[in-house]
Design an enzyme around this catalytic site. Structure first.
Site, mmCIF file in Angstrom:
data_model
loop_
_atom_site.group_PDB
_atom_site.id
_atom_site.type_symbol
_atom_site.label_atom_id
_atom_site.label_comp_id
_atom_site.label_asym_id
_atom_site.label_seq_id
_atom_site.Cartn_x
_atom_site.Cartn_y
_atom_site.Cartn_z
ATOM 1 N N GLU A 132 10.195 12.202 3.516
ATOM 2 C CA GLU A 132 9.732 12.238 2.124
ATOM 3 C C GLU A 132 8.175 12.347 1.787
ATOM 4 O O GLU A 132 7.450 11.930 2.883
ATOM 5 C CB GLU A 132 10.011 10.921 1.615
ATOM 6 C CG GLU A 132 11.605 10.594 1.316
ATOM 7 C CD GLU A 132 12.080 9.353 0.857
ATOM 8 O OE1 GLU A 132 13.167 9.288 -0.192
ATOM 9 O OE2 GLU A 132 11.549 8.155 1.123
ATOM 10 N N CYS A 189 0.526 11.078 -0.569
ATOM 11 C CA CYS A 189 0.892 10.425 0.568
ATOM 12 C C CYS A 189 1.839 11.130 1.649
ATOM 13 O O CYS A 189 2.876 11.716 1.113
ATOM 14 C CB CYS A 189 1.630 9.074 -0.045
ATOM 15 S SG CYS A 189 2.086 7.802 1.297
ATOM 16 N N CYS A 237 10.798 5.703 11.589
ATOM 17 C CA CYS A 237 9.734 5.114 11.939
ATOM 18 C C CYS A 237 9.966 4.188 12.984
ATOM 19 O O CYS A 237 11.373 3.832 13.185
ATOM 20 C CB CYS A 237 9.020 4.177 10.756
ATOM 21 S SG CYS A 237 7.480 3.335 11.022
ATOM 22 N N CYS A 269 8.535 -2.984 10.824
ATOM 23 C CA CYS A 269 7.865 -4.001 10.105
ATOM 24 C C CYS A 269 8.767 -4.565 9.069
ATOM 25 O O CYS A 269 9.469 -3.543 8.346
ATOM 26 C CB CYS A 269 6.501 -3.389 9.278
ATOM 27 S SG CYS A 269 5.310 -2.682 10.369
ATOM 28 N N CYS A 306 8.913 -3.527 5.301
ATOM 29 C CA CYS A 306 8.950 -2.280 4.819
ATOM 30 C C CYS A 306 10.276 -1.506 4.971
ATOM 31 O O CYS A 306 10.858 -1.843 6.224
ATOM 32 C CB CYS A 306 7.833 -1.611 5.680
ATOM 33 S SG CYS A 306 7.781 0.315 5.436
ATOM 34 N N CYS A 344 4.638 1.554 -2.352
ATOM 35 C CA CYS A 344 4.246 1.357 -0.925
ATOM 36 C C CYS A 344 5.376 0.535 -0.285
ATOM 37 O O CYS A 344 5.661 -0.468 -0.783
ATOM 38 C CB CYS A 344 2.852 0.477 -0.940
ATOM 39 S SG CYS A 344 2.525 0.156 0.734
#
Length: 388
Positions: free
Chosen positions: A116, A129, A136, A140, A143, A367
């Site tokens: 994305e 962004c 990933c 975290c 997230c 975010c």
């Protein structure tokens, strides 16, 4: 050495499947890289040098994706180029527009993986962004993207291609420095950019090239969760602004919410920030700090953040990010009153601490919310697919 388990589970890049049609990507190659590719395909050196210059102009200044539209290249040679090379963009699976004007694209690589990118328009700037990986590796806990498995690194053409695709959508070809809507880039999409360093560096060099896409390095920010060994190289070899996903000021809390902290602790990370090439009061390091209710948002945490910034003499600002919830998230967002009090303590110490306004929440573009609908596959499954 990488620590096994959830701290640093997949630091090794997976191989990229070659294109099914056997063509080579020209997007993402340097000028010399294009020339070398043409020579390898059979052009004699002088002609390859001329054609490389022409192709560079059409690709990065005109935004052309079809060799037949390149009017200064002989018509007889256009099919020869099209047979051997491609200048395609990432595939668009879905494009969404938020009520606040934020745009999100679900993109697909040539080998079928989803990722994305997000464009955030403001009155005085437009920020893209950009993702650096499919999935990933960092886990975290606050997230949503971090709940995905890492599939593979994005290649230079897939990183540069995001910028070019945004320019397509915004109608910003021919490339020009004035009057752009897309003015800034943040490497804050899916993935950890410093775990894909070479590809990110090569892509950003094209983005920053004055004869290429022509964005100043001062308008590009790379965000890391704290891959300390790569931070100095980032400053030396790329030279863009640095943002650090800090999110906590104690070992115990950061170990929990940013597991990479168990490998590279806060003190080691902040020393790397102090040593970051080019950091000064005009180019401050940004600390990103997501506000989690009753976890990292007390007055004591704010004061400790101030103490750490002063102790390491960091030219810094702090971006306070209200937590963007997602289904199954283990945290809640701090109250507006608590965020304001936290911000005030930092401001009173002479350090900028703006509260980021959440954008694109209604399309999961805010975010920490990026997470594709791609199936999360284990490495063994991906290896079996390639073998089959």
């Amino acid at each position: 050495m990488p620590i096994p388990g959830p701290i640093d589970p997949v630091p090794v890049p997976r191989p990229t499947t070659p294109r099914a049609d056997g063509r080579q990507e020209l997007v993402g190659l340097s000028k010399d890289g294009i020339r070398a590719a043409l020579e390898a395909a059979g052009l004699e050196p002088r002609q390859a040098k001329l054609r490389a210059k022409q192709l560079w102009h059409w690709i990065y200044n005109r935004g052309v994706t079809d060799f037949s539209l390149m009017t200064d290249i002989a018509k007889a040679q256009q099919p020869w180029l099209a047979e051997r090379f491609t200048i395609a963009r990432p595939g668009v699976v879905e494009a969404q527009v938020s009520t606040d004007g934020t745009r999100k694209w679900l993109l697909k690589t040539h080998d079928g993986h989803d990722f994305e990118m997000v464009f955030i328009p403001d009155a005085d700037r437009g920020t893209l962004c950009v993702s650096s990986q499919v999935g990933c590796t960092l886990n975290c806990r606050f997230c949503h993207t971090g709940t995905m498995r890492l599939v593979r690194n994005l290649e230079p053409h897939e990183i540069v291609g995001q910028v070019m695709l945004a320019r397509d959508a915004l109608g910003e070809w021919p490339s020009q420095p004035e009057g752009r809507m897309l003015t800034n880039i943040v490497m804050m999409g899916m993935g950890e950019p410093l775990y894909n360093f070479d590809n990110v560096r090569d892509a950003l060099k094209i983005v920053m090239d004055g004869d290429g896409l022509g964005l100043s390095k001062r308008r590009i920010t790379l965000s890391t969760s704290g891959v300390v060994p790569m931070m100095e190289r980032c400053g030396d070899e790329i030279g863009v602004n640095l943002a650090v996903s800090l999110h906590a000021v104690t070992k115990e809390i950061r170990d929990e919410i940013v597991p990479l902290n168990r490998k590279y602790g806060i003190e080691e990370l902040l020393q790397a920030c102090a040593d970051y090439p080019g950091a000064n009061n005009a180019r401050r390091i940004t600390f990103e700090y997501v506000m989690l209710k009753d976890k990292n948002d007390s007055d004591e945490h704010a004061r400790e953040l101030v103490r750490l910034i002063r102790h390491y003499r960091l030219p810094a600002k702090v971006n306070l990010i209200p937590f963007n919830p997602w289904p199954g998230a283990p945290y809640e967002c701090s109250t507006p009153e608590r965020i304001r009090a936290f911000s005030n303590i930092i401001f009173e110490a002479g350090i900028s601490a703006p509260v980021r306004t959440p954008r694109g929440r209604d399309i999961d573009a805010a975010c920490g919310q990026l997470k594709t609908a791609a199936e999360k596959k284990r490495r063994s499954e991906l290896d079996a697919e390639r073998a089959g």
